[in-house]
Scaffold this motif. Structure first.
Motif, mmCIF file in Angstrom:
data_model
loop_
_atom_site.group_PDB
_atom_site.id
_atom_site.type_symbol
_atom_site.label_atom_id
_atom_site.label_comp_id
_atom_site.label_asym_id
_atom_site.label_seq_id
_atom_site.Cartn_x
_atom_site.Cartn_y
_atom_site.Cartn_z
ATOM 1 N N ASN B 29 24.541 118.374 23.355
ATOM 2 C CA ASN B 29 25.267 118.831 23.471
ATOM 3 C C ASN B 29 26.973 117.684 23.646
ATOM 4 O O ASN B 29 28.226 117.327 23.740
ATOM 5 N N VAL B 30 26.670 116.276 24.670
ATOM 6 C CA VAL B 30 26.860 115.619 24.575
ATOM 7 C C VAL B 30 27.288 114.804 23.178
ATOM 8 O O VAL B 30 28.965 114.635 22.618
ATOM 9 N N SER B 31 26.250 114.746 21.862
ATOM 10 C CA SER B 31 26.523 114.109 20.918
ATOM 11 C C SER B 31 27.368 114.922 20.258
ATOM 12 O O SER B 31 28.061 114.958 19.190
ATOM 13 N N CYS B 32 27.362 116.287 20.286
ATOM 14 C CA CYS B 32 28.716 117.402 19.495
ATOM 15 C C CYS B 32 29.584 116.922 20.208
ATOM 16 O O CYS B 32 30.711 117.177 19.168
ATOM 17 N N ALA B 234 29.491 123.415 29.565
ATOM 18 C CA ALA B 234 30.545 123.256 28.541
ATOM 19 C C ALA B 234 31.243 122.152 28.891
ATOM 20 O O ALA B 234 31.324 120.852 28.476
ATOM 21 N N ILE B 235 32.396 122.515 30.286
ATOM 22 C CA ILE B 235 32.959 121.484 30.644
ATOM 23 C C ILE B 235 33.023 120.138 30.859
ATOM 24 O O ILE B 235 33.257 119.576 30.998
ATOM 25 N N ALA B 236 31.670 120.045 31.538
ATOM 26 C CA ALA B 236 31.069 119.035 32.325
ATOM 27 C C ALA B 236 30.500 118.145 31.346
ATOM 28 O O ALA B 236 30.481 117.485 30.903
ATOM 29 N N PHE B 237 29.968 118.369 29.847
ATOM 30 C CA PHE B 237 29.252 118.316 28.372
ATOM 31 C C PHE B 237 30.132 117.150 28.072
ATOM 32 O O PHE B 237 30.331 116.135 27.390
ATOM 33 N N ASN B 238 31.616 118.281 27.517
ATOM 34 C CA ASN B 238 32.331 117.413 27.691
ATOM 35 C C ASN B 238 33.233 116.453 27.881
ATOM 36 O O ASN B 238 33.173 115.292 27.609
#
Lengths: 83, 270
Positions: B29-32, B234-238
């Motif tokens: 998720n972080v890489s995306c 999702a918000i956290a990974f972004n």
């Protein structure tokens, strides 16, 4: 009434999170230094023996592992008898 | 370790000690998120023998070659890199499934990363669980380390051990991600809090990801969770991706004071 409910709630609260923190504190101290509760006891006895040879001890000596950040140190507190 | 960051590219190892804390989900998720921001990103799966990253990214049907074949010269790096289907700037180097961790060495991983630095801004290494050969391979090339943990005693203990090993390997930049926290349980005194974990582990916090059942749904579909705008994870990974890119993003307060019941609970817990 509110106080009573608060007390019940607080009793429930102080349960597993506090217990987890307490267990982690001990286990991490031992993991980081490669020591155990038993080793600390052995160290304490031997250190006291050495000190006793030269000076008189007054009270109960304490040997614990203390931490500052990720650094650990052996904290030796030995009260000595005054003259 | 701590290679000079050649032409600004960063090699970041994501590790945890304990398995199942969300390393691969974090890497994916972080890489995306970084690729969506426009960075060129490569992800390297070093969990040889137990690969997962291809499945989490939904790229399992596109894998042709793997990292061991690249190292053994059976194919080129370019041939082995799998292009992501959603993000143009994201590439994955798959792990080998039928080989094991001893089939590659730290030096080989380092050479591979050095070759990749010229083409990518960020290279993430998905480290296998454990502290053996796979861990040594994964940290060998990295400039920085991210430790993922859960607010749970065994995960914290393993994280502490891993942080100690990273420090011994001269890592200067080690940051923490707390994954799968449930603020309702922290509030009711049944889960370790963010502050508790920072007090035990004494490293800088990179991000906090709340428990979110949307992650399971996304994983089932092979889609990154960051595509689901409504998801708290999702918000956290972004936010984590933005912090890695150097932006200042506050860590939000996840407390759920809005609901009626949590307000009542707060009243009693004062």
């Amino acid at each position: 009434m509110i106080d009573f409910l608060k007390k019940i709630y607080a009793r429930e609260n102080s349960s597993s999170r506090d217990k987890a923190n307490e267990r982690l504190r001990i286990v991490l101290a031992h993991d980081r230094t490669g020591t155990s509760t038993h080793l600390i006891e052995v160290l304490k006895e031997e250190i006291i023996e050495v000190i006793k040879k030269h000076v008189e001890i007054d009270g109960t000596p304490e040997v614990t592992i203390v931490h500052e950040g990720r650094q650990s140190a052996l904290d030796i507190n030995i009260p000595l008898k005054g003259r | 370790m701590n290679n000079s960051e050649n032409n600004g590219s960063q090699v970041i190892v994501v590790t945890s000690g304990k398995g199942g804390v969300g390393k691969t989900t974090t890497v994916a998720n972080v890489s995306c998120a970084l690729a969506r921001m426009g960075y060129k990103v490569a992800v390297m799966d070093l969990d040889i023998g137990l690969k997962k990253l291809d499945l989490i990214l939904g790229l399992e049907n596109r894998v042709i070659y793997d990292i061991v074949q690249v190292i053994e010269g059976e194919c080129t790096l370019k041939q082995a890199l799998v292009k992501d289907k959603r993000f143009n700037h994201l590439y994955m180097l798959p792990a080998a499934q039928t080989r094991n961790k001893d089939d590659i060495t730290p030096e080989q991983v380092k050479a591979l990363c050095d070759e990749m630095r010229k083409d990518f801004h960020f290279i993430f290494i998905d480290c296998p669980a454990g502290i053996e050969q796979g861990f040594r391979n994964a940290i060998s090339a990295a400039d920085k380390a991210i430790v993922v943990t859960n607010p749970e005693v065994s995960a914290v203990r393993d994280a502490d051990r891993i942080i100690g090993m990273l420090e011994s390997a001269q890592f200067k930049d080690i940051k923490l991600i707390i994954n799968r926290i449930r603020m309702d349980m922290v509030k009711s005194g049944n889960m370790l809090s963010i502050e508790d974990l920072l007090e035990h582990l004494c490293i800088e916090l990179l991000g906090v990801v709340p428990e979110d059942k949307n992650v399971v749904v996304s994983t089932n579909k092979g889609e990154p969770i960051i595509l689901n705008e409504k998801s708290a994870a999702a918000i956290a990974f972004n936010n984590i991706a933005r912090r890695i890119a150097g932006e200042k993003v506050e860590i939000p307060d996840f407390s759920e004071n809005s609901s009626f019941w949590s307000r009542i609970k707060t009243l009693f817990s004062r």
